[in-house]
Design an enzyme around this catalytic site. Structure first.
Site, PDB file in Angstrom:
ATOM      1  N   CYS A 145       0.834  -0.958  -0.072  1.00  0.00           N
ATOM      2  CA  CYS A 145      -0.035   0.057  -0.036  1.00  0.00           C
ATOM      3  C   CYS A 145       0.925   1.288  -0.007  1.00  0.00           C
ATOM      4  CB  CYS A 145      -0.948   0.200   1.160  1.00  0.00           C
ATOM      5  SG  CYS A 145      -2.086  -1.433   1.382  1.00  0.00           S
ATOM      6  N   ARG A 159       3.864  -0.581  -4.831  1.00  0.00           N
ATOM      7  CA  ARG A 159       3.669  -1.124  -3.557  1.00  0.00           C
ATOM      8  C   ARG A 159       2.174  -1.724  -3.356  1.00  0.00           C
ATOM      9  NH1 ARG A 159       6.855   1.565   0.392  1.00  0.00           N
ATOM     10  NH2 ARG A 159       5.440   1.208   1.903  1.00  0.00           N
ATOM     11  N   TRP A 188      -2.886  -2.767  -1.625  1.00  0.00           N
ATOM     12  CA  TRP A 188      -2.677  -4.331  -1.965  1.00  0.00           C
ATOM     13  C   TRP A 188      -3.421  -4.910  -0.801  1.00  0.00           C
ATOM     14  CZ3 TRP A 188      -0.728  -8.158   1.141  1.00  0.00           C
ATOM     15  CH2 TRP A 188      -0.151  -9.519   0.296  1.00  0.00           C
ATOM     16  N   ASN A 241      -1.945   1.798   5.949  1.00  0.00           N
ATOM     17  CA  ASN A 241      -1.040   0.861   5.251  1.00  0.00           C
ATOM     18  C   ASN A 241      -0.573  -0.092   6.721  1.00  0.00           C
ATOM     19  OD1 ASN A 241       0.907  -0.998   4.285  1.00  0.00           O
ATOM     20  ND2 ASN A 241       2.627   0.861   3.854  1.00  0.00           N
ATOM     21  N   GLY A 242      -1.007  -1.556   6.577  1.00  0.00           N
ATOM     22  CA  GLY A 242      -0.497  -2.104   7.662  1.00  0.00           C
ATOM     23  C   GLY A 242      -1.797  -3.188   7.961  1.00  0.00           C
ATOM     24  N   GLU A 287      16.529 -18.721  -7.278  1.00  0.00           N
ATOM     25  CA  GLU A 287      16.328 -17.249  -7.699  1.00  0.00           C
ATOM     26  C   GLU A 287      15.783 -17.265  -9.170  1.00  0.00           C
ATOM     27  OE1 GLU A 287      15.744 -14.720  -6.310  1.00  0.00           O
ATOM     28  OE2 GLU A 287      16.190 -13.110  -7.668  1.00  0.00           O
ATOM     29  N   LYS A 324      12.347 -15.766 -10.121  1.00  0.00           N
ATOM     30  CA  LYS A 324      11.888 -14.526 -10.887  1.00  0.00           C
ATOM     31  C   LYS A 324      11.082 -15.057 -12.274  1.00  0.00           C
ATOM     32  CE  LYS A 324      13.171 -12.037  -9.552  1.00  0.00           C
ATOM     33  NZ  LYS A 324      13.850 -11.773  -8.171  1.00  0.00           N
ATOM     34  N   GLU A 341       7.283 -15.169 -10.651  1.00  0.00           N
ATOM     35  CA  GLU A 341       6.862 -13.661 -10.174  1.00  0.00           C
ATOM     36  C   GLU A 341       6.299 -13.232 -11.686  1.00  0.00           C
ATOM     37  OE1 GLU A 341      10.384 -12.270  -8.315  1.00  0.00           O
ATOM     38  OE2 GLU A 341       9.065 -11.657  -6.786  1.00  0.00           O
ATOM     39  N   HIS A 353      16.366 -37.784  -7.352  1.00  0.00           N
ATOM     40  CA  HIS A 353      15.805 -38.166  -6.147  1.00  0.00           C
ATOM     41  C   HIS A 353      14.068 -37.981  -6.414  1.00  0.00           C
ATOM     42  CE1 HIS A 353      19.367 -39.535  -4.265  1.00  0.00           C
ATOM     43  NE2 HIS A 353      19.938 -38.419  -4.492  1.00  0.00           N
ATOM     44  N   LYS A 395       5.941  -4.481  -3.942  1.00  0.00           N
ATOM     45  CA  LYS A 395       7.410  -4.441  -3.805  1.00  0.00           C
ATOM     46  C   LYS A 395       7.850  -4.686  -2.212  1.00  0.00           C
ATOM     47  CE  LYS A 395      11.608  -3.568  -5.324  1.00  0.00           C
ATOM     48  NZ  LYS A 395      12.409  -4.548  -6.126  1.00  0.00           N
TER      49      LYS A 395
END
Ligand code: AGP
Length: 598
Positions: free
Chosen positions: A2, A27, A74, A100-101, A471, A475, A478, A494, A593
């Site tokens: 947010c 955000r 968000w 925000n929170g 990573e 990527k 995402e 395995h 983000k």
């Protein structure tokens, strides 16, 4: 998570708030809204979706307010729709908040407020705050805000306005807020980019502080009523750093900024010796715990290899979200290294607080200057990678790996062990080698064209390059929404090998290492099952070429530095696939983000 912006002053308020929101869109971007004060009335306009949808609302054009607040969301509580979008108002439409929170005890507060006759319109936890303030508001807005916040449990960065008062109030606990200081105007935002085009003078609000902004200035108090003298910081970067320039996306720009970002992380820190101004006695350290989330957690995994190799001090890696709740065993002989691009990730911050409470020594590896984590660690290493706007982290990751390498070598030096000249020389060559690596972008796009419609991907690496495989897979997930997994190459037999057939692209990190030959055997095993092989190599003569469908050649470097170089083709592969699929690379669905909620 947010974005908040607020403004009081003589500039045109609607475009200022909308432009500020656009800078904060990374955000959160599922709905947005604005509330302004005009002729001592509050006018609220909201929309589902991106800021551009809010901007297109005709009602905005006729407004001529004297102050305002705005928010990009968000979603945590309640679906992303107009009703749940911020700002939220009280029953009488006399005050409005953006938040925000997360308010953790919102359902019990909601019951209480409904019993008292408040009409709660949304499904959010945030709206509760507006009604709580209403409950206590007679003629002192600040007093009402403090009383309301004392009843809440959880985290907030919030802004409050009332139709009766020409001021903006702000409060912070757990979610960042920054005040921008102007000439006869004041700004409020959850991050500097939102206000940077107007002022470079900022004040970071700390937890349990309340700020009052008027056109003439600001005052900050602690929740206990005491005035706080705040330091004004000067922001060192400019608006141009926040623009895409000639790049189609921020992510691509940030991938291509890596030579400079790595150069900045290095600057002044390495000559014949390592120079880190840590001001922390590390001589008694017996164990190092690295903790972080997401991409930063992957850099921690690489950091473990580097620390153990160069210092011979045992190192462990923990997800911050797990570390904070697992009653960790820590002593003052432990060093906890927290890694975070934003410096605001709620879980990482909580892990840091856990470590501090148990007397461990703490170091932060952080990109955002002045962020909460940087203020709470004993010492730190700034990345200086520059602002990272694309939701998928790229340049911050490679800079984190470098910072961890510098930390490992620094501890080695402090222990009186010799530093190998070759590694220092190779580190200094990194910006140049990264520049060279970026030349493969067009070739990687041709590979992306072949595999953009794949449903799954596997990534394999060994040793220090196993986290690079993780990573690379993250990527791709995402930004392209293709299912991908990373494995240590030897683990393949395995289980994951059962997935391999002619439709499975398998990316191998096969640059020179002690285990190269073994990786080659794994490649052969995949080839025998008709899997499609994309290998990243740095040895022109290697046999990999004969066994791979696609070979990506990167410059040769030492194995310890190879994760930095090897990450780049994987960032490019993810980027080009997502771009070819026509996806919103910089703002992937469901993500934000900076994750400042649990
Ligand atoms: C990276 O691409 C992600 N979007 C995410 O995993 C991120 O790395 C994580 O949320 C941690 O963020 P931080 O580094 O700002 O703490």
């Amino acid at each position: 998570m947010c974005g908040i912006i607020g403004y009081i002053g003589d500039k045109k308020i609607i475009p200022l708030l909308i432009n500020g929101l656009k800078k904060l869109e990374y955000r959160g971007y599922d709905s947005a809204g604005i509330c302004v004060r005009e002729n001592q009335e509050l006018r609220t306009i909201k929309s589902k979706g991106r800021i551009s949808e809010l901007e297109s609302k005709k009602e905005l054009n006729s407004l001529n307010p004297d102050l305002g607040i705005a928010h990009t969301r968000w979603a945590t509580h309640g679906i992303p729709d107009e009703k749940n979008a911020h700002p939220h108002t009280d029953c009488k439409n006399q005050l409005a908040i953006v938040h925000n929170g997360i308010i953790e005890n919102y359902s019990s507060l909601k019951k209480l407020l409904e019993k008292e006759g408040h009409e709660i319109k949304s499904e959010t936890d945030s709206e509760i705050i507006a009604h709580l303030i209403e409950k206590f508001y007679k003629d002192d807005l600040e007093e009402a805000l403090i009383k309301a916040l004392k009843l809440t449990e959880g985290a907030y960065g919030l802004a409050l306005i009332s139709k009766n008062e020409k001021k903006i109030l702000a409060a912070r606990k757990g979610s960042p807020l920054v005040i921008g200081v102007g000439e006869k105007e004041m700004f409020l935002a959850s991050d500097v980019p939102a206000i940077l085009e107007h002022t470079k003078k900022v004040i970071y609000l700390h937890d349990n502080e309340i700020a009052t902004l008027t056109k003439e200035g600001y005052q900050v108090k602690h929740m206990n009523g005491e005035y706080v003298n705040k330091e004004i910081h000067e922001i060192k970067y400019s608006v141009e750093n926040l623009e895409k320039g000639n790049f189609k996306h921020f992510m691509l720009k940030e991938i291509f900024e890596q030579p400079q970002a790595i150069g900045n992380t290095l600057r002044g820190r390495i000559k014949n010796q390592l120079k880190l101004t840590l001001n922390l006695d590390l001589s008694s350290i017996k164990r190092i715990i690295l903790t972080a989330c997401g991409t930063s957690w992957h850099s921690a995994l690489i950091g473990k290899h580097l620390i153990e190799k160069f210092t011979r001090i045992p190192a462990e890696v923990d997800y911050a979200s797990e570390f904070r709740y697992r009653n960790p065993i820590l002593t003052e002989d432990d060093l906890v290294v927290v890694i975070s691009q934003s410096g605001e990730t709620a879980d990482t911050l909580a892990a840091l607080r856990e470590a501090s409470a148990r007397n461990a020594k703490t170091i932060g590896i952080v990109n955002v200057v002045g962020s909460t984590i940087t203020r709470e660690v004993n010492s730190g290493i700034y990345l200086h990678a520059g602002p990272e706007t694309g939701v998928a982290s790229t340049k911050a990751f490679t800079s984190q790996v470098l910072a961890l390498l510098l930390l490992a070598l620094y501890i080695r030096q402090e222990k009186g062990l010799a530093l190998d000249k070759e590694i220092l020389e190779e580190i200094n060559l990194l910006p140049e080698k990264i520049q060279k690596t970026l030349e493969i972008s067009d070739y990687v796009r041709t590979i992306a064209e072949k595999f953009k419609d794949s449903k799954n991907f596997l990534y394999f690496g060994r040793g220090i390059n196993f986290p690079v495989a993780l990573e690379g897979a993250l990527k791709l997930k995402e930004i392209s929404y293709i299912h991908a997994e990373g494995y240590p190459a030897a683990e393949m037999k395995h289980g994951p090998i059962a997935l391999v057939d002619e439709n499975m692209p398998c990316v191998f990190l096969a640059t020179k290492s002690e285990l190269s030959q073994k990786v080659l055997s794994n490649i052969e095993e995949v080839r025998a099952r008709k899997g499609k092989i994309i290998s990243v190599v740095n040895d022109r003569n290697s046999e990999y070429k004969n066994f791979s469908d696609f070979v990506i050649e990167v410059p040769e470097t030492l194995e310890e530095l190879s994760p930095i170089i090897n990450s780049i083709p994987l960032q490019l592969l993810a980027y080009h696939i997502a771009d070819l699929k026509g996806l919103d690379v910089d703002k992937p669905r469901n993500l934000a983000k900076s994750v400042t909620v649990e």
